[in-house]
Design an enzyme around this catalytic site. Structure first.
Site, PDB file in Angstrom:
ATOM      1  N   LYS A 154      21.437   8.636  -6.685  1.00  0.00           N
ATOM      2  CA  LYS A 154      22.364   8.369  -5.581  1.00  0.00           C
ATOM      3  C   LYS A 154      22.183   6.943  -5.029  1.00  0.00           C
ATOM      4  O   LYS A 154      23.152   6.213  -4.850  1.00  0.00           O
ATOM      5  CB  LYS A 154      22.145   9.405  -4.472  1.00  0.00           C
ATOM      6  CG  LYS A 154      22.596  10.805  -4.875  1.00  0.00           C
ATOM      7  CD  LYS A 154      22.289  11.841  -3.831  1.00  0.00           C
ATOM      8  CE  LYS A 154      20.839  12.239  -3.754  1.00  0.00           C
ATOM      9  NZ  LYS A 154      20.296  12.923  -4.948  1.00  0.00           N
ATOM     10  N   THR A 232      11.714   0.406  -2.453  1.00  0.00           N
ATOM     11  CA  THR A 232      12.045   1.184  -1.253  1.00  0.00           C
ATOM     12  C   THR A 232      11.972   2.678  -1.584  1.00  0.00           C
ATOM     13  O   THR A 232      12.524   3.502  -0.852  1.00  0.00           O
ATOM     14  CB  THR A 232      13.465   0.854  -0.718  1.00  0.00           C
ATOM     15  OG1 THR A 232      14.426   1.120  -1.748  1.00  0.00           O
ATOM     16  CG2 THR A 232      13.581  -0.578  -0.271  1.00  0.00           C
ATOM     17  N   SER A 233      11.293   3.016  -2.706  1.00  0.00           N
ATOM     18  CA  SER A 233      11.283   4.431  -3.118  1.00  0.00           C
ATOM     19  C   SER A 233      10.011   5.156  -2.699  1.00  0.00           C
ATOM     20  O   SER A 233      10.021   5.885  -1.720  1.00  0.00           O
ATOM     21  CB  SER A 233      11.517   4.542  -4.615  1.00  0.00           C
ATOM     22  OG  SER A 233      12.890   4.343  -4.864  1.00  0.00           O
ATOM     23  N   ARG A 234       8.932   4.946  -3.417  1.00  0.00           N
ATOM     24  CA  ARG A 234       7.657   5.556  -3.045  1.00  0.00           C
ATOM     25  C   ARG A 234       6.549   4.582  -3.429  1.00  0.00           C
ATOM     26  O   ARG A 234       6.579   3.975  -4.503  1.00  0.00           O
ATOM     27  CB  ARG A 234       7.440   6.901  -3.753  1.00  0.00           C
ATOM     28  CG  ARG A 234       8.209   8.072  -3.151  1.00  0.00           C
ATOM     29  CD  ARG A 234       7.768   8.408  -1.710  1.00  0.00           C
ATOM     30  NE  ARG A 234       8.518   9.492  -1.113  1.00  0.00           N
ATOM     31  CZ  ARG A 234       9.567   9.357  -0.296  1.00  0.00           C
ATOM     32  NH1 ARG A 234      10.004   8.151   0.011  1.00  0.00           N
ATOM     33  NH2 ARG A 234      10.153  10.406   0.229  1.00  0.00           N
ATOM     34  N   GLU A 263       0.436   4.442   2.762  1.00  0.00           N
ATOM     35  CA  GLU A 263       1.184   4.296   4.017  1.00  0.00           C
ATOM     36  C   GLU A 263       0.903   5.396   5.030  1.00  0.00           C
ATOM     37  O   GLU A 263       1.093   5.194   6.228  1.00  0.00           O
ATOM     38  CB  GLU A 263       2.690   4.216   3.747  1.00  0.00           C
ATOM     39  CG  GLU A 263       3.309   5.522   3.274  1.00  0.00           C
ATOM     40  CD  GLU A 263       4.826   5.423   3.111  1.00  0.00           C
ATOM     41  OE1 GLU A 263       5.289   4.471   2.468  1.00  0.00           O
ATOM     42  OE2 GLU A 263       5.527   6.311   3.623  1.00  0.00           O
ATOM     43  N   HIS A 295       8.669   1.896   6.064  1.00  0.00           N
ATOM     44  CA  HIS A 295       9.440   3.086   5.660  1.00  0.00           C
ATOM     45  C   HIS A 295      10.598   3.334   6.627  1.00  0.00           C
ATOM     46  O   HIS A 295      10.732   4.415   7.199  1.00  0.00           O
ATOM     47  CB  HIS A 295       8.522   4.317   5.572  1.00  0.00           C
ATOM     48  CG  HIS A 295       9.015   5.331   4.578  1.00  0.00           C
ATOM     49  ND1 HIS A 295       8.185   6.001   3.711  1.00  0.00           N
ATOM     50  CD2 HIS A 295      10.269   5.782   4.296  1.00  0.00           C
ATOM     51  CE1 HIS A 295       8.905   6.824   2.955  1.00  0.00           C
ATOM     52  NE2 HIS A 295      10.173   6.697   3.300  1.00  0.00           N
ATOM     53  N   GLN A 296      11.421   2.314   6.774  1.00  0.00           N
ATOM     54  CA  GLN A 296      12.542   2.440   7.702  1.00  0.00           C
ATOM     55  C   GLN A 296      13.902   2.395   7.015  1.00  0.00           C
ATOM     56  O   GLN A 296      14.938   2.381   7.673  1.00  0.00           O
ATOM     57  CB  GLN A 296      12.477   1.351   8.786  1.00  0.00           C
ATOM     58  CG  GLN A 296      12.845  -0.054   8.287  1.00  0.00           C
ATOM     59  CD  GLN A 296      13.002  -1.049   9.424  1.00  0.00           C
ATOM     60  OE1 GLN A 296      12.020  -1.626   9.874  1.00  0.00           O
ATOM     61  NE2 GLN A 296      14.213  -1.281   9.882  1.00  0.00           N
ATOM     62  N   PHE A 298      15.620   4.558   5.567  1.00  0.00           N
ATOM     63  CA  PHE A 298      16.487   5.711   5.884  1.00  0.00           C
ATOM     64  C   PHE A 298      16.996   5.673   7.318  1.00  0.00           C
ATOM     65  O   PHE A 298      17.879   6.443   7.683  1.00  0.00           O
ATOM     66  CB  PHE A 298      15.694   7.023   5.710  1.00  0.00           C
ATOM     67  CG  PHE A 298      14.696   7.235   6.824  1.00  0.00           C
ATOM     68  CD1 PHE A 298      13.492   6.560   6.831  1.00  0.00           C
ATOM     69  CD2 PHE A 298      14.990   8.075   7.889  1.00  0.00           C
ATOM     70  CE1 PHE A 298      12.584   6.719   7.882  1.00  0.00           C
ATOM     71  CE2 PHE A 298      14.093   8.246   8.944  1.00  0.00           C
ATOM     72  CZ  PHE A 298      12.885   7.572   8.934  1.00  0.00           C
TER      73      PHE A 298
END
Ligand code: NAD
Length: 331
Positions: A154, A232-234, A263, A295-296, A298
C-alpha cells in the site's frame, strides 16, 4: 467491552474517546507500555489495545491470558511485536489495523527525501541564526533520478505514484510484483540491480526473518557512492552499525529514518532531560546528512481518526462473535 489501552498518549485518548461514542466500549487508559512487568495492569480486562512498541512476547501473553484477556487489538498495521504462535496456543485473538492512511506514511517519506536532498533541516537552523550562506546546502533535482522502492504494497505504491510526478525513474522489488505498480512505470528488478543502480532507496516492506537486516554490509557495498537511504518501515530492516560505517566512508550520502531498531527504549517519550545511553543512536545524530524522526510517519489527523475507528470496530466484531476481517492468523 472492557479494554485496557496501553502506551496511551493524550492523542490516543482524544481520538479513541471520540470514535467510541459510536461503539460504547469501556476504555481505560494506561500510560505505561505493555510488557511482562506491566501486564498486571490488564488484570480482568478481556481486551487490551496496544501500539508498535508494546512487547507481547510469550511470557507477557501468558500473564494476560491467565488474567482473563482473550483479545489483543493492535492500533497499528505492523505486528512484529506480538508472538503470534504463542497467542494462538493461548487462544488469544489478535486483530490489527492493516490500512489507515498509507498516504500519511508515503508523504512523510517524501518529506524526508526532500528535506535531506535540499538540506532543509540545516537551512532552518542557519536562517534562524542569521546565517544565509548557501555553502553546504547544495541539492539535486529529483527529476530523472532513479529511485528503488523495496516493498510495493500500500505505502510503496503511493510512493511510486508520487515519485512518478517528480519525473523519477522507478525501480521496484517485492516478492509479489504488483501489475498496478508496473502500470505506473515501475520496473521490477532483482535486489542487486536495485541496490547498484538507485540514487535513492526507500524501504516499504515488513520486518520478517527474511528482511531482518536487509540493509547489511553486503547490501551497502553494492550501492552507489552517495546513495540516499530512507527507512520509514521498521528499524530492524537496517544493520545500524553497518550503516554508520557507510556514513563514515561516505558510501551513504544521506540517511533518513523514521524507525530505529532499538526505538522502544526511546521513541514516543520526552527524554530531553535524560542522558541517552544508546551510543549507536547518538552517533547517528552527529552526522549532518542524517535526519531522524521518532516514528511519526503515521501521525496525521486522518490516520489517527481511522485507526481509532477501525480498532474499536475490530473489538466490536470480536465481542459480538462476528468474523473480523482484520484478525491476524498464523499460516
Ligand atoms: P503492505 O503489507 O501493504 O506492503 C508490504 C509489501 O512488502 C507487500 O507488497 C509484500 O509483498 C512486501 N514484502 C514482504 N516481504 C518482502 C520481502 N522479503 N522483500 C520485499 N518485499 C516484501 O504494508 P504497508 O502498509 O505498505 O506497510 C509497509 C511498512 O510500513 C510495514 O513495515 C509497516 O510496519 C510500516 N509502517 C510504518 C509506519 C510509520 O509510522 N513509520 C506506519 C505504517 C506502516
Amino acid at each position: 467491552m472492557k479494554v485496557a489501552v496501553f502506551s496511551a498518549k493524550t492523542y490516543d485518548r482524544k481520538f479513541l474517546e471520540a470514535a467510541n461514542i459510536d461503539y460504547g466500549h469501556e476504555l481505560v487508559f494506561f500510560e505505561p507500555s505493555l510488557n511482562i512487568n506491566t501486564a498486571v495492569l490488564a488484570s480482568s480486562f478481556p481486551a487490551v489495545c496496544v501500539f508498535v512498541n508494546d512487547q507481547l512476547d510469550e511470557k507477557a501473553l501468558q500473564v494476560l491470558q491467565e488474567q482473563g484477556t482473550s483479545l489483543i487489538a493492535l492500533r497499528c498495521a505492523g505486528f512484529n511485536n506480538v508472538d503470534l504462535t504463542a497467542a494462538a496456543q493461548l487462544g488469544i485473538t489478535v486483530v490489527r489495523v492493516p490500512a489507515y492512511s498509507p498516504y500519511a506514511v508515503a508523504e512523510h517519506t517524501i518529506g524526508l527525501i526532500l528535506t535531506l536532498n535540499r538540506n532543509l533541516h540545516r537551512a532552518y537552523n542557519r536562517v534562524r541564526e542569521g546565517n544565509f550562506a548557501l555553502e553546504g546546502l547544495l541539492g539535486f533535482d529529483l527529476r530523472d533520478r532513479t529511485v528503488g522502492i523495496i516493498g510495493t504494497g500500500k505505502i510503496g505504491m503511493i510512493m511510486l505514484q508520487i515519485l512518478k510526478g517528480f519525473g523519477c525513474h522507478l525501480l521496484a522489488y517485492d516478492l509479489y510484483p504488483n501489475p498496478d505498480c508496473e502500470a505506473l512505470g515501475a520496473k521490477y528488478v532483482e535486489l542487486t540491480e536495485l541496490f547498484s543502480t538507485s540514487d535513492i532507496i526507500s524501504l516499504h516492506c515488513p520486518i520478517t526473518p527474511q528482511t531482518y537486516h536487509l540493509i547489511d554490509r553486503q547490501a551497502l557495498e553494492q550501492m552507489k557512492k552517495g546513495v540516499m537511504l530512507i527507512n520509514t518501515s521498521r528499524g530492524a530492516l537496517i544493520d545500524t552499525k553497518a550503516v554508520i560505517d557507510a556514513l563514515k566512508s561516505r558510501k551513504i550520502g544521506y540517511l533518513g529514518l523514521d524507525v530505529y531498531e532499538q526505538e522502544s527504549n526511546l521513541f514516543f517519550e520526552d527524554l530531553s532531560n535524560e542522558v541517552i545511553q544508546d551510543d549507536l543512536f547518538q552517533r547517528l545524530l552527529t552526522f549532518p546528512n542524517v535526519l531522524i524522526t521518532g516514528h511519526q510517519a503515521f501521525f496525521t489527523d486522518n490516520a489517527l481518526h481511522k485507526i481509532a475507528q477501525i480498532t474499536l470496530s475490530n473489538i466490536t466484531d470480536f465481542e459480538q462473535g462476528h468474523p473480523c476481517p482484520n484478525q491476524i492468523s498464523i499460516n
